[in-house]
Design an enzyme around this catalytic site. Structure first.
Site, PDB file in Angstrom:
ATOM      1  N   ARG A 149       0.777  -1.170   0.193  1.00  0.00           N
ATOM      2  CA  ARG A 149       0.063  -0.085   0.004  1.00  0.00           C
ATOM      3  C   ARG A 149       0.757   1.142  -0.022  1.00  0.00           C
ATOM      4  NH1 ARG A 149      -3.219  -2.851   3.894  1.00  0.00           N
ATOM      5  NH2 ARG A 149      -4.831  -4.123   2.661  1.00  0.00           N
ATOM      6  N   LYS A 177       1.529  11.506 -10.364  1.00  0.00           N
ATOM      7  CA  LYS A 177       0.673  10.654 -10.967  1.00  0.00           C
ATOM      8  C   LYS A 177       1.524   9.205 -11.395  1.00  0.00           C
ATOM      9  CE  LYS A 177      -3.056  13.411 -13.378  1.00  0.00           C
ATOM     10  NZ  LYS A 177      -3.617  13.761 -14.337  1.00  0.00           N
ATOM     11  N   GLU A 219       5.370  18.532 -24.572  1.00  0.00           N
ATOM     12  CA  GLU A 219       4.938  19.066 -23.107  1.00  0.00           C
ATOM     13  C   GLU A 219       5.623  20.211 -22.733  1.00  0.00           C
ATOM     14  OE1 GLU A 219       2.577  17.340 -21.737  1.00  0.00           O
ATOM     15  OE2 GLU A 219       3.128  15.090 -21.748  1.00  0.00           O
ATOM     16  N   LYS A 229       4.913  22.876 -13.620  1.00  0.00           N
ATOM     17  CA  LYS A 229       4.641  21.724 -13.498  1.00  0.00           C
ATOM     18  C   LYS A 229       4.467  21.598 -11.916  1.00  0.00           C
ATOM     19  CE  LYS A 229       3.317  16.893 -13.647  1.00  0.00           C
ATOM     20  NZ  LYS A 229       3.190  15.868 -14.343  1.00  0.00           N
ATOM     21  N   GLU A 239      -5.837  16.837  -8.266  1.00  0.00           N
ATOM     22  CA  GLU A 239      -6.332  17.116  -9.506  1.00  0.00           C
ATOM     23  C   GLU A 239      -7.876  17.347  -9.168  1.00  0.00           C
ATOM     24  OE1 GLU A 239      -6.358  14.241 -12.634  1.00  0.00           O
ATOM     25  OE2 GLU A 239      -5.883  15.826 -14.274  1.00  0.00           O
ATOM     26  N   ARG A 249      -5.050  21.335 -11.387  1.00  0.00           N
ATOM     27  CA  ARG A 249      -4.196  20.299 -12.057  1.00  0.00           C
ATOM     28  C   ARG A 249      -4.847  19.908 -13.317  1.00  0.00           C
ATOM     29  NH1 ARG A 249      -0.529  15.618  -9.445  1.00  0.00           N
ATOM     30  NH2 ARG A 249       0.340  15.043 -11.547  1.00  0.00           N
ATOM     31  N   ASN A 269      -3.625  19.024 -18.517  1.00  0.00           N
ATOM     32  CA  ASN A 269      -4.090  17.750 -19.398  1.00  0.00           C
ATOM     33  C   ASN A 269      -4.340  18.773 -20.759  1.00  0.00           C
ATOM     34  OD1 ASN A 269      -5.937  14.907 -19.673  1.00  0.00           O
ATOM     35  ND2 ASN A 269      -4.519  15.059 -18.289  1.00  0.00           N
ATOM     36  N   HIS A 286      -4.538  16.783 -23.938  1.00  0.00           N
ATOM     37  CA  HIS A 286      -4.461  15.459 -23.755  1.00  0.00           C
ATOM     38  C   HIS A 286      -5.608  14.473 -23.873  1.00  0.00           C
ATOM     39  CE1 HIS A 286      -0.524  16.399 -21.852  1.00  0.00           C
ATOM     40  NE2 HIS A 286      -0.294  14.680 -21.784  1.00  0.00           N
ATOM     41  N   HIS A 333      -4.500  11.197 -25.857  1.00  0.00           N
ATOM     42  CA  HIS A 333      -4.617   9.931 -25.208  1.00  0.00           C
ATOM     43  C   HIS A 333      -5.647   9.136 -26.291  1.00  0.00           C
ATOM     44  CE1 HIS A 333      -3.837  10.938 -20.775  1.00  0.00           C
ATOM     45  NE2 HIS A 333      -2.628  10.730 -21.500  1.00  0.00           N
ATOM     46  N   HIS A 381       3.803   9.700 -26.834  1.00  0.00           N
ATOM     47  CA  HIS A 381       3.076  10.425 -26.209  1.00  0.00           C
ATOM     48  C   HIS A 381       3.306  11.578 -26.453  1.00  0.00           C
ATOM     49  CE1 HIS A 381       0.635  11.948 -22.883  1.00  0.00           C
ATOM     50  NE2 HIS A 381       1.536  12.601 -22.146  1.00  0.00           N
TER      51      HIS A 381
HETATM   52  N1  LIG Z   1       2.813  10.697 -14.668  1.00  0.00           N
HETATM   53  C1  LIG Z   1       2.820  11.943 -15.545  1.00  0.00           C
HETATM   54  O1  LIG Z   1       2.460  12.964 -14.801  1.00  0.00           O
HETATM   55  C2  LIG Z   1       3.018  11.676 -16.786  1.00  0.00           C
HETATM   56  C3  LIG Z   1       3.326  13.052 -17.447  1.00  0.00           C
HETATM   57  C4  LIG Z   1       3.649  13.140 -18.898  1.00  0.00           C
HETATM   58  C5  LIG Z   1       3.820  11.778 -19.746  1.00  0.00           C
HETATM   59  N2  LIG Z   1       3.657  10.718 -18.931  1.00  0.00           N
HETATM   60  C6  LIG Z   1       3.676   9.251 -19.556  1.00  0.00           C
HETATM   61  O2  LIG Z   1       5.001   9.337 -19.923  1.00  0.00           O
HETATM   62  C7  LIG Z   1       5.078   8.340 -20.971  1.00  0.00           C
HETATM   63  C8  LIG Z   1       5.913   8.963 -22.064  1.00  0.00           C
HETATM   64  O3  LIG Z   1       7.463   9.126 -21.719  1.00  0.00           O
HETATM   65  P1  LIG Z   1       8.624   9.177 -22.573  1.00  0.00           P
HETATM   66  O4  LIG Z   1       8.134  10.302 -23.648  1.00  0.00           O
HETATM   67  O5  LIG Z   1       9.663   9.772 -21.543  1.00  0.00           O
HETATM   68  O6  LIG Z   1       8.606   7.935 -23.273  1.00  0.00           O
HETATM   69  P2  LIG Z   1       9.209   6.556 -22.919  1.00  0.00           P
HETATM   70  O7  LIG Z   1       9.307   6.412 -21.345  1.00  0.00           O
HETATM   71  O8  LIG Z   1       8.351   5.526 -23.457  1.00  0.00           O
HETATM   72  O9  LIG Z   1      10.587   6.432 -23.578  1.00  0.00           O
HETATM   73  C9  LIG Z   1      10.925   6.443 -24.682  1.00  0.00           C
HETATM   74  C10 LIG Z   1      12.034   5.608 -25.146  1.00  0.00           C
HETATM   75  O10 LIG Z   1      13.437   5.835 -24.931  1.00  0.00           O
HETATM   76  C11 LIG Z   1      13.933   5.042 -24.118  1.00  0.00           C
HETATM   77  N3  LIG Z   1      15.081   5.607 -23.279  1.00  0.00           N
HETATM   78  C12 LIG Z   1      14.732   6.232 -21.948  1.00  0.00           C
HETATM   79  N4  LIG Z   1      15.644   7.262 -21.651  1.00  0.00           N
HETATM   80  C13 LIG Z   1      16.737   7.032 -22.519  1.00  0.00           C
HETATM   81  C14 LIG Z   1      17.993   7.647 -22.991  1.00  0.00           C
HETATM   82  N5  LIG Z   1      18.406   8.457 -21.892  1.00  0.00           N
HETATM   83  N6  LIG Z   1      18.784   7.111 -23.630  1.00  0.00           N
HETATM   84  C15 LIG Z   1      18.140   6.259 -24.820  1.00  0.00           C
HETATM   85  N7  LIG Z   1      16.886   5.691 -24.527  1.00  0.00           N
HETATM   86  C16 LIG Z   1      16.056   6.207 -23.571  1.00  0.00           C
HETATM   87  C17 LIG Z   1      12.909   4.161 -23.370  1.00  0.00           C
HETATM   88  O11 LIG Z   1      13.427   2.880 -22.805  1.00  0.00           O
HETATM   89  C18 LIG Z   1      11.994   4.027 -24.420  1.00  0.00           C
HETATM   90  O12 LIG Z   1      12.211   3.046 -25.419  1.00  0.00           O
HETATM   91  C19 LIG Z   1       3.690   7.986 -21.370  1.00  0.00           C
HETATM   92  O13 LIG Z   1       3.208   6.888 -20.791  1.00  0.00           O
HETATM   93  C20 LIG Z   1       2.940   9.299 -20.777  1.00  0.00           C
HETATM   94  O14 LIG Z   1       1.684   8.847 -20.448  1.00  0.00           O
HETATM   95  C21 LIG Z   1       3.164  10.656 -17.496  1.00  0.00           C
HETATM   96  O1  LIG Z   2       0.297  15.553 -14.495  1.00  0.00           O
HETATM   97  C1  LIG Z   2      -0.964  15.885 -14.743  1.00  0.00           C
HETATM   98  O2  LIG Z   2      -1.829  16.169 -14.080  1.00  0.00           O
HETATM   99  C2  LIG Z   2      -1.033  15.656 -16.307  1.00  0.00           C
HETATM  100  O3  LIG Z   2      -1.999  15.829 -16.967  1.00  0.00           O
HETATM  101  C3  LIG Z   2       0.266  15.828 -17.189  1.00  0.00           C
HETATM  102  C4  LIG Z   2       0.075  14.993 -18.459  1.00  0.00           C
HETATM  103  O4  LIG Z   2       1.216  15.691 -19.191  1.00  0.00           O
HETATM  104  C5  LIG Z   2       0.400  13.253 -18.269  1.00  0.00           C
HETATM  105  O5  LIG Z   2       0.465  12.905 -19.567  1.00  0.00           O
HETATM  106  C6  LIG Z   2      -0.566  12.769 -17.373  1.00  0.00           C
HETATM  107  O6  LIG Z   2      -0.134  11.503 -17.041  1.00  0.00           O
HETATM  108  C7  LIG Z   2      -1.947  12.605 -18.061  1.00  0.00           C
HETATM  109  O7  LIG Z   2      -2.643  12.230 -16.771  1.00  0.00           O
HETATM  110  P1  LIG Z   2      -4.237  11.504 -17.082  1.00  0.00           P
HETATM  111  O8  LIG Z   2      -4.859  11.893 -15.663  1.00  0.00           O
HETATM  112  O9  LIG Z   2      -4.934  12.265 -18.159  1.00  0.00           O
HETATM  113  O10 LIG Z   2      -4.076   9.993 -17.377  1.00  0.00           O
HETATM  114 ZN   LIG Z   3       1.437  14.332 -20.934  1.00  0.00          ZN
END
Ligand SMILES: NC(=O)c1ccc[n+]([C@@H]2O[C@H](COP(=O)([O-])OP(=O)(O)OC[C@H]3O[C@@H](n4cnc5c(N)ncnc54)[C@H](O)[C@@H]3O)[C@@H](O)[C@H]2O)c1
Ligand SMILES: O=C(O)C(=O)C[C@@H](O)[C@H](O)[C@H](O)COP(=O)(O)O
Ligand SMILES: [Zn+2]
Length: 364
Positions: free
Chosen positions: A124, A146, A188, A230, A240, A244, A248, A251, A255, A267
């Site tokens: 948890r 998130k 982003e 951010k 959110e 927050r 999005n 998005h 998405h 993404h």
């Molecule tokens: N939690 C949040 O608030 C939030 C915000 C924005 C996006 N996201 C999520 O993030 C994801 C996208 O992330 P991303 O764009 O970083 O893509 P990713 O994590 O898919 O990475 C892209 C590719 O690059 C590779 N890689 C990573 N770092 C590297 C490096 N330094 N050198 C070489 N290869 C490398 C990875 O293994 C992968 O194959 C999505 O799933 C999206 O939903 C989450």
């Molecule tokens: O941090 C947030 O809040 C965002 O919405 C950032 C986005 O860039 C990110 O892709 C996030 O994962 C989207 O969230 P979701 O709640 O729409 O899945």
């Molecule tokens: Zn995003």
């Protein structure tokens, strides 16, 4: 803002335990401090592409007396799957991970979303630290807590708010990132510019070629400014319940495109098309001026980001958008702009307007 010889610390506060996003180079020495005095075991989650970097972090921790294991997960979105999470849970179980142990996620946003989710769900909730190695991870995914995985029905549909104990954004890791992934992360950065910090847009427009490179003259400033956007938003509204949602922007359609592409589009690329769509929606709703709406296309295009998507996909995309987390019952809700850096919510737009806005991104 300074270039990055000295690490820069961007504070994330709010209701949850505060932490810093540390931006610089050679930051591994910060890790023990973030793990804290109680942690004995550490699981380093990394994608296949970063097996060397993941192992280096593990060895570094082992040399300092931690019982450190590495957990390799698939690259990119394939990692955000319940089967992969289950694999991680079983490794933690077999290693005897307790609440005084911790997870380190090193990789792009997909890896840190998974690592945070595993940390949120194991016992948890255990401590975790993010080491983002993509531009997108540094400016967005690793910050704000998130965490989550995808399901067959859509993007990030299962997850938890579980902030990290710290974020280490080592700019040197960007040197190995493929150019396409760097550019997709810029979507982003552009989003942060439109919703909160127009200086970001000015910097990109002053030197788009530089902005496309991890070695550009404004790289550090673009990253720091985007993280600050951010950090400010999630400090004010971690879960959110209000502002927050503005993060999005772009998005809702983004998405849906990712799902339509079975997560083979990055993404950031999908969000780029989603930003063009959201700008047009704001314009059609009479809320955004033409110049600011058009600026979305010119900035994104100058960075080499996509502006269009398949015209025939609209019915499917509309259907996918209904399960967006901003929806309430049957009401779709979109982030739009009332002007530059003035994000707002557009409630239940007319279906004809939604389709008309898609005309701006549709290609045959
Ligand atoms: N939690 C949040 O608030 C939030 C915000 C924005 C996006 N996201 C999520 O993030 C994801 C996208 O992330 P991303 O764009 O970083 O893509 P990713 O994590 O898919 O990475 C892209 C590719 O690059 C590779 N890689 C990573 N770092 C590297 C490096 N330094 N050198 C070489 N290869 C490398 C990875 O293994 C992968 O194959 C999505 O799933 C999206 O939903 C989450
Ligand atoms: O941090 C947030 O809040 C965002 O919405 C950032 C986005 O860039 C990110 O892709 C996030 O994962 C989207 O969230 P979701 O709640 O729409 O899945
Ligand atoms: Zn995003």
């Amino acid at each position: 803002m300074s270039a990055t010889s000295e690490p820069v610390r961007i504070h994330v506060g709010g209701d949850a335990e505060p932490y810093d996003v540390i931006v610089g180079t050679g930051l591994l020495g910060e890790l023990p401090g973030l793990l804290g005095p109680k942690v004995r075991r550490v699981a380093v989650l990394h994608p296949e592409a970063l097996s060397v970097a993941g192992e280096a972090v593990r060895e570094d921790l082992a040399a300092q007396g931690y019982e450190a294991i590495a957990i390799q997960v698939p690259n990119a979105e394939e990692a955000k799957d319940v089967q992969v999470a289950a694999y991680c849970w079983s490794v933690l179980g077999q290693t005897g991970f307790t609440r005084s142990d911790a997870i380190v996620g090193i990789g792009g946003g997909a890896t840190t979303d998974l690592a945070g989710f595993v940390a949120a769900t194991w016992l948890r909730g255990v401590r975790w630290i993010a080491i983002p190695t993509t531009l997108l991870g540094m400016v967005d995914a690793a910050v704000g807590g998130k965490t989550g995985i995808n399901t067959a029905e859509g993007k990030n549909l299962v997850g938890a708010f579980h902030p990290p104990a710290g974020v280490l954004a080592d700019l040197a890791t960007l040197e190995t990132l493929p150019a396409n992934d760097y550019i997709s992360g810029l979507a982003e950065v552009v989003k942060a510019g439109f919703i909160a910090d127009p200086v970001i847009l000015d910097l990109i427009e002053s030197d788009p070629a530089g902005a496309r490179s991890h070695a550009g003259p404004h790289t550090a400033e673009l990253i720091q400014r985007s993280i600050q956007v951010k950090a400010d938003v999630v400090t004010a509204d971690l879960k959110e319940s209000g502002s927050r949602e503005f993060l999005n922007y772009g998005h809702t359609l983004g998405h849906a495109i990712e799902k339509a592409e079975r997560y083979k589009w990055r993404h950031g690329a999908a969000v780029s098309v989603g930003l063009v769509y959201a700008a047009e929606l704001g314009r059609l709703a009479g809320r955004l001026d033409d110049a600011t709406a058009d600026r979305h296309k010119t900035v994104l295009e100058s960075l080499g980001l996509p502006l269009t998507y398949r015209g025939d996909a609209w019915p499917k995309l509309l259907d996918s958008m209904r399960i967006d987390k901003k929806s309430r019952a049957d009401r779709l809700r979109f982030v739009v702009l009332d002007g530059l850096a003035k994000p707002a919510i557009l409630e239940a737009p007319d279906p004809a307007m939604l389709a008309a806005a898609y005309g701006e991104v549709a290609r045959s």
